[in-house]
Write a protein that holds these residues in place. Sequence first.
Motif, PDB file in Angstrom:
ATOM      1  N   GLY A 130      -4.637   0.071   4.807  1.00  0.00           N
ATOM      2  CA  GLY A 130      -5.772   0.966   5.034  1.00  0.00           C
ATOM      3  C   GLY A 130      -7.035   0.273   5.500  1.00  0.00           C
ATOM      4  N   LEU A 131      -8.140   0.997   5.345  1.00  0.00           N
ATOM      5  CA  LEU A 131      -9.435   0.530   5.842  1.00  0.00           C
ATOM      6  C   LEU A 131     -10.280   0.004   4.691  1.00  0.00           C
ATOM      7  N   GLU A 132     -11.212  -0.905   5.032  1.00  0.00           N
ATOM      8  CA  GLU A 132     -12.135  -1.428   4.013  1.00  0.00           C
ATOM      9  C   GLU A 132     -13.533  -0.891   4.278  1.00  0.00           C
TER      10      GLU A 132
ATOM     11  N   SER B 277      -4.293   5.440  15.593  1.00  0.00           N
ATOM     12  CA  SER B 277      -3.640   4.470  14.689  1.00  0.00           C
ATOM     13  C   SER B 277      -4.081   4.561  13.234  1.00  0.00           C
ATOM     14  N   SER B 278      -5.402   4.719  13.006  1.00  0.00           N
ATOM     15  CA  SER B 278      -5.882   4.699  11.622  1.00  0.00           C
ATOM     16  C   SER B 278      -5.954   6.112  11.035  1.00  0.00           C
ATOM     17  N   LEU B 279      -5.493   7.090  11.805  1.00  0.00           N
ATOM     18  CA  LEU B 279      -5.630   8.492  11.386  1.00  0.00           C
ATOM     19  C   LEU B 279      -4.284   9.062  10.929  1.00  0.00           C
ATOM     20  N   LEU B 280      -4.311  10.350  10.585  1.00  0.00           N
ATOM     21  CA  LEU B 280      -3.093  10.969  10.075  1.00  0.00           C
ATOM     22  C   LEU B 280      -2.210  11.547  11.176  1.00  0.00           C
TER      23      LEU B 280
ATOM     24  N   ARG C 276      -3.927 -11.358   6.587  1.00  0.00           N
ATOM     25  CA  ARG C 276      -4.569 -12.202   5.585  1.00  0.00           C
ATOM     26  C   ARG C 276      -3.601 -12.553   4.463  1.00  0.00           C
ATOM     27  N   LEU C 277      -2.792 -11.578   4.060  1.00  0.00           N
ATOM     28  CA  LEU C 277      -1.860 -11.796   2.957  1.00  0.00           C
ATOM     29  C   LEU C 277      -0.739 -12.764   3.325  1.00  0.00           C
ATOM     30  N   LEU C 278      -0.527 -12.926   4.639  1.00  0.00           N
ATOM     31  CA  LEU C 278       0.659 -13.676   5.076  1.00  0.00           C
ATOM     32  C   LEU C 278       0.494 -15.188   5.005  1.00  0.00           C
TER      33      LEU C 278
ATOM     34  N   GLY D 263       0.834  -1.200   0.000  1.00  0.00           N
ATOM     35  CA  GLY D 263       0.000   0.000   0.000  1.00  0.00           C
ATOM     36  C   GLY D 263       0.866   1.246   0.000  1.00  0.00           C
ATOM     37  N   PHE D 264       0.358   2.292  -0.671  1.00  0.00           N
ATOM     38  CA  PHE D 264       1.096   3.560  -0.698  1.00  0.00           C
ATOM     39  C   PHE D 264       0.121   4.703  -0.454  1.00  0.00           C
ATOM     40  N   GLY D 265      -0.588   4.587   0.679  1.00  0.00           N
ATOM     41  CA  GLY D 265      -1.382   5.707   1.171  1.00  0.00           C
ATOM     42  C   GLY D 265      -0.472   6.569   2.035  1.00  0.00           C
TER      43      GLY D 265
ATOM     44  N   GLY E  96      -0.535   0.377  -9.741  1.00  0.00           N
ATOM     45  CA  GLY E  96      -1.207  -0.695 -10.491  1.00  0.00           C
ATOM     46  C   GLY E  96      -0.641  -2.043 -10.115  1.00  0.00           C
ATOM     47  N   SER E  97      -0.168  -2.156  -8.876  1.00  0.00           N
ATOM     48  CA  SER E  97       0.518  -3.377  -8.420  1.00  0.00           C
ATOM     49  C   SER E  97      -0.070  -3.815  -7.080  1.00  0.00           C
ATOM     50  N   GLU E  98      -0.827  -4.900  -7.123  1.00  0.00           N
ATOM     51  CA  GLU E  98      -1.476  -5.377  -5.897  1.00  0.00           C
ATOM     52  C   GLU E  98      -0.676  -6.527  -5.288  1.00  0.00           C
TER      53      GLU E  98
ATOM     54  N   GLY F 177      -3.723   8.026  -4.847  1.00  0.00           N
ATOM     55  CA  GLY F 177      -5.095   8.483  -4.575  1.00  0.00           C
ATOM     56  C   GLY F 177      -5.429   8.291  -3.111  1.00  0.00           C
ATOM     57  N   TRP F 178      -5.977   9.343  -2.507  1.00  0.00           N
ATOM     58  CA  TRP F 178      -6.366   9.275  -1.090  1.00  0.00           C
ATOM     59  C   TRP F 178      -7.874   9.518  -0.996  1.00  0.00           C
ATOM     60  N   HIS F 179      -8.643   8.470  -0.769  1.00  0.00           N
ATOM     61  CA  HIS F 179     -10.110   8.548  -0.645  1.00  0.00           C
ATOM     62  C   HIS F 179     -10.713   9.442  -1.733  1.00  0.00           C
TER      63      HIS F 179
HETATM   64  C1  LIG Z   1     -13.254  10.341   3.520  1.00  0.00           C
HETATM   65  C2  LIG Z   1     -12.190  10.188   4.583  1.00  0.00           C
HETATM   66  C3  LIG Z   1     -11.624  11.329   5.134  1.00  0.00           C
HETATM   67  C4  LIG Z   1     -10.648  11.212   6.120  1.00  0.00           C
HETATM   68  N1  LIG Z   1     -10.143  12.346   6.651  1.00  0.00           N
HETATM   69  C5  LIG Z   1      -9.233  12.247   7.634  1.00  0.00           C
HETATM   70  C6  LIG Z   1      -8.705  13.439   8.241  1.00  0.00           C
HETATM   71  O1  LIG Z   1      -9.096  14.561   7.896  1.00  0.00           O
HETATM   72  N2  LIG Z   1      -7.771  13.298   9.224  1.00  0.00           N
HETATM   73  C7  LIG Z   1      -7.342  12.068   9.628  1.00  0.00           C
HETATM   74  O2  LIG Z   1      -6.496  11.997  10.517  1.00  0.00           O
HETATM   75  N3  LIG Z   1      -7.830  10.938   9.083  1.00  0.00           N
HETATM   76  C8  LIG Z   1      -8.760  10.995   8.103  1.00  0.00           C
HETATM   77  N4  LIG Z   1      -9.262   9.846   7.550  1.00  0.00           N
HETATM   78  C9  LIG Z   1      -8.766   8.512   8.046  1.00  0.00           C
HETATM   79  C10 LIG Z   1      -7.832   7.780   7.057  1.00  0.00           C
HETATM   80  O3  LIG Z   1      -7.735   6.456   7.479  1.00  0.00           O
HETATM   81  C11 LIG Z   1      -6.446   8.362   6.990  1.00  0.00           C
HETATM   82  O4  LIG Z   1      -6.578   9.665   6.506  1.00  0.00           O
HETATM   83  C12 LIG Z   1      -5.451   7.698   6.015  1.00  0.00           C
HETATM   84  O5  LIG Z   1      -6.082   7.368   4.803  1.00  0.00           O
HETATM   85  C13 LIG Z   1      -4.707   6.525   6.588  1.00  0.00           C
HETATM   86  O6  LIG Z   1      -3.637   6.246   5.698  1.00  0.00           O
HETATM   87  P1  LIG Z   1      -3.172   4.762   5.337  1.00  0.00           P
HETATM   88  O7  LIG Z   1      -2.021   4.890   4.436  1.00  0.00           O
HETATM   89  O8  LIG Z   1      -3.026   3.990   6.591  1.00  0.00           O
HETATM   90  O9  LIG Z   1      -4.427   4.104   4.594  1.00  0.00           O
HETATM   91  P2  LIG Z   1      -5.053   4.426   3.165  1.00  0.00           P
HETATM   92  O10 LIG Z   1      -5.087   5.878   2.916  1.00  0.00           O
HETATM   93  O11 LIG Z   1      -6.345   3.693   3.109  1.00  0.00           O
HETATM   94  O12 LIG Z   1      -4.040   3.775   2.129  1.00  0.00           O
HETATM   95  C14 LIG Z   1      -3.890   2.384   1.976  1.00  0.00           C
HETATM   96  C15 LIG Z   1      -3.475   2.108   0.545  1.00  0.00           C
HETATM   97  O13 LIG Z   1      -3.122   0.745   0.404  1.00  0.00           O
HETATM   98  C16 LIG Z   1      -3.572   0.291  -0.865  1.00  0.00           C
HETATM   99  N5  LIG Z   1      -3.676  -1.168  -0.800  1.00  0.00           N
HETATM  100  C17 LIG Z   1      -4.523  -1.890  -0.012  1.00  0.00           C
HETATM  101  N6  LIG Z   1      -4.271  -3.214  -0.164  1.00  0.00           N
HETATM  102  C18 LIG Z   1      -3.255  -3.317  -1.051  1.00  0.00           C
HETATM  103  C19 LIG Z   1      -2.551  -4.422  -1.610  1.00  0.00           C
HETATM  104  N7  LIG Z   1      -2.840  -5.689  -1.264  1.00  0.00           N
HETATM  105  N8  LIG Z   1      -1.566  -4.190  -2.504  1.00  0.00           N
HETATM  106  C20 LIG Z   1      -1.261  -2.911  -2.862  1.00  0.00           C
HETATM  107  N9  LIG Z   1      -1.907  -1.814  -2.373  1.00  0.00           N
HETATM  108  C21 LIG Z   1      -2.874  -2.026  -1.463  1.00  0.00           C
HETATM  109  C22 LIG Z   1      -4.879   1.026  -1.062  1.00  0.00           C
HETATM  110  O14 LIG Z   1      -5.226   1.107  -2.433  1.00  0.00           O
HETATM  111  C23 LIG Z   1      -4.571   2.393  -0.453  1.00  0.00           C
HETATM  112  O15 LIG Z   1      -4.107   3.312  -1.399  1.00  0.00           O
HETATM  113  C24 LIG Z   1     -10.238   9.927   6.569  1.00  0.00           C
HETATM  114  C25 LIG Z   1     -10.819   8.795   6.026  1.00  0.00           C
HETATM  115  C26 LIG Z   1     -11.783   8.912   5.039  1.00  0.00           C
HETATM  116  C27 LIG Z   1     -12.406   7.663   4.486  1.00  0.00           C
END
Ligand SMILES: Cc1cc2nc3c(=O)[nH]c(=O)nc-3n(C[C@H](O)[C@H](O)[C@H](O)COP(=O)(O)OP(=O)(O)OC[C@H]3O[C@@H](n4cnc5c(N)ncnc54)[C@H](O)[C@@H]3O)c2cc1C
Length: 448
Positions: free
Chosen positions: A172-174, A409-412, A360-362, A17-19, A130-132, A54-56
């Motif tokens: 990330g989240l589902e 944990s799941s936030l920024l 799950r992937l492991l 993942g590259f969020g 484009g790489s899962e 892409g972020w949400h």
């Molecule tokens: C609409 C919305 C608004 C939000 N706003 C805020 C905010 O204002 N402030 C805040 O603190 N938090 C916010 N959040 C919480 C959000 O969880 C975090 O902002 C942030 O996205 C967490 O980053 P992450 O990299 O952990 O996860 P994600 O951003 O979800 O990134 C995970 C990435 O992994 C990729 N991925 C998943 N599985 C695979 C795989 N098997 N192989 C390759 N790639 C994969 C996905 O495509 C995705 O790009 C918001 C959430 C949502 C839904």
Amino acid sequence: MAYESEADDTADVVGVGFGPANLALAIALRERASAESAAAVFKARFFEKQQEFGWHRGMLIDGATMQVSFLKDLVTPRNPTSRFGFLSYLHAKGRFATFLNRKSFYPLRTEFHDYLAWAADQLADDVDYGSEVVEIRPVTDARGTTAAVDVVVRGQGALSTVRTRAIAVASGLEPVLPAGIEAGDRIWHSSDLLYQAEKAATGTPARFVVVGAGQSAAEVVGYLHERFPQAEVHAVFARYGFSVADDSSFTNEVFDPVAVDRYFTSPPDVKAMLLDYHSNTNYAVVDDDTIRDLYDRVYRESLSGVRRLHVHNVSRVRGQEVGTDDVNVRLEFLPTGDVTAVRADAIVYATGYRPGDPLRLLGELGTRCLRDERGNIQVGRDYRVRTTDDVKVDIFLQGSTEHSHGISSSLLSNVAVRAGEIADALEASGRPARHPRNRSSSVSLTEH
Ligand SMILES: Cc1cc2nc3c(=O)[nH]c(=O)nc-3n(C[C@H](O)[C@H](O)[C@H](O)COP(=O)(O)OP(=O)(O)OC[C@H]3O[C@@H](n4cnc5c(N)ncnc54)[C@H](O)[C@@H]3O)c2cc1C
């Protein structure tokens, strides 16, 4: 199956993942390598299943703002002098002065997305889009020790593998739909809002139903009400009203880096208590401004007599039948049990997200990751999964550690500091050991 280790082409770390979380890690590793004191560069590679950063994207509603200060960007809390900070972005884009004049800590969501994409562009060499990642296979030697894994990646229709000594899972989240409900043209999850609304805009939708009481639900209601000025929007939730998010100053300290230390060392009952007390900072709550805006719209419509925004509080969806051109939704008003039918163009479930199971992937390796008495994955303070002794691969989790590291944990809020802590942990494990500065940090993929 047993694999022989191939030391030379083995990565120091592969990111799933590259969020924002793994982007922050990629930056932390890059900055570590360029520091004067660093003797070596990390061989790091990140895989992202989206075709581009892409972020949400489905919720990049025009005018929606961030719920975190711009100073809690990808780097600043860890390294305020980093060139990857939000202020550097503003400067590069020529918006430094206008941002200041706007006098808000909270950037637009579209703007923050642009910031993240700007940072990701500078790390383009470290990531494959484009790489899962579809599988992670242990590489086990004759003595039964697993000191590396092969990460299997699906991209452009082909499978390839890369070998690594550490992985950082930040997938990330589902999106969550209620049990038995499947998304389609008439049933949307809020995460697909903008894509689906674009399709709906080819017709003249007359009515939407939006289910949920959190920030996303309130934003979806506001968006549809504005985007389709002829359409009715029916908001449905079991509460009496949208509840306001607690972002008061004392409470906000629960997102500070030190709060992670305190949470991590708390006994389980204190952890549960803290999550319970402060869930109203993040779950099923809405910004005060958004609530005021929606109430104002309802009020103005009550004056004009043209009612388009309908709030069904203390109500639940009791059923829905999808037809060819519409979806017939039955809403129950819980105090009386009265049922109202609403024929809508679409029903939008803003019913939240859950962390995917990072293990799950492991596959088989996942069975060698330790769980606590509640079934949660055991994670060290440095975000490293605890494993049986025969596993020498480091597995870092980002995002799915609320049970161990708390509500941020799941936030920024903590992505910058956490990325630095994971980089520290990688260094403490002796990485990068074999890749001196003058050597390439690239990692090659083996095609299948
Ligand atoms: C609409 C919305 C608004 C939000 N706003 C805020 C905010 O204002 N402030 C805040 O603190 N938090 C916010 N959040 C919480 C959000 O969880 C975090 O902002 C942030 O996205 C967490 O980053 P992450 O990299 O952990 O996860 P994600 O951003 O979800 O990134 C995970 C990435 O992994 C990729 N991925 C998943 N599985 C695979 C795989 N098997 N192989 C390759 N790639 C994969 C996905 O495509 C995705 O790009 C918001 C959430 C949502 C839904």
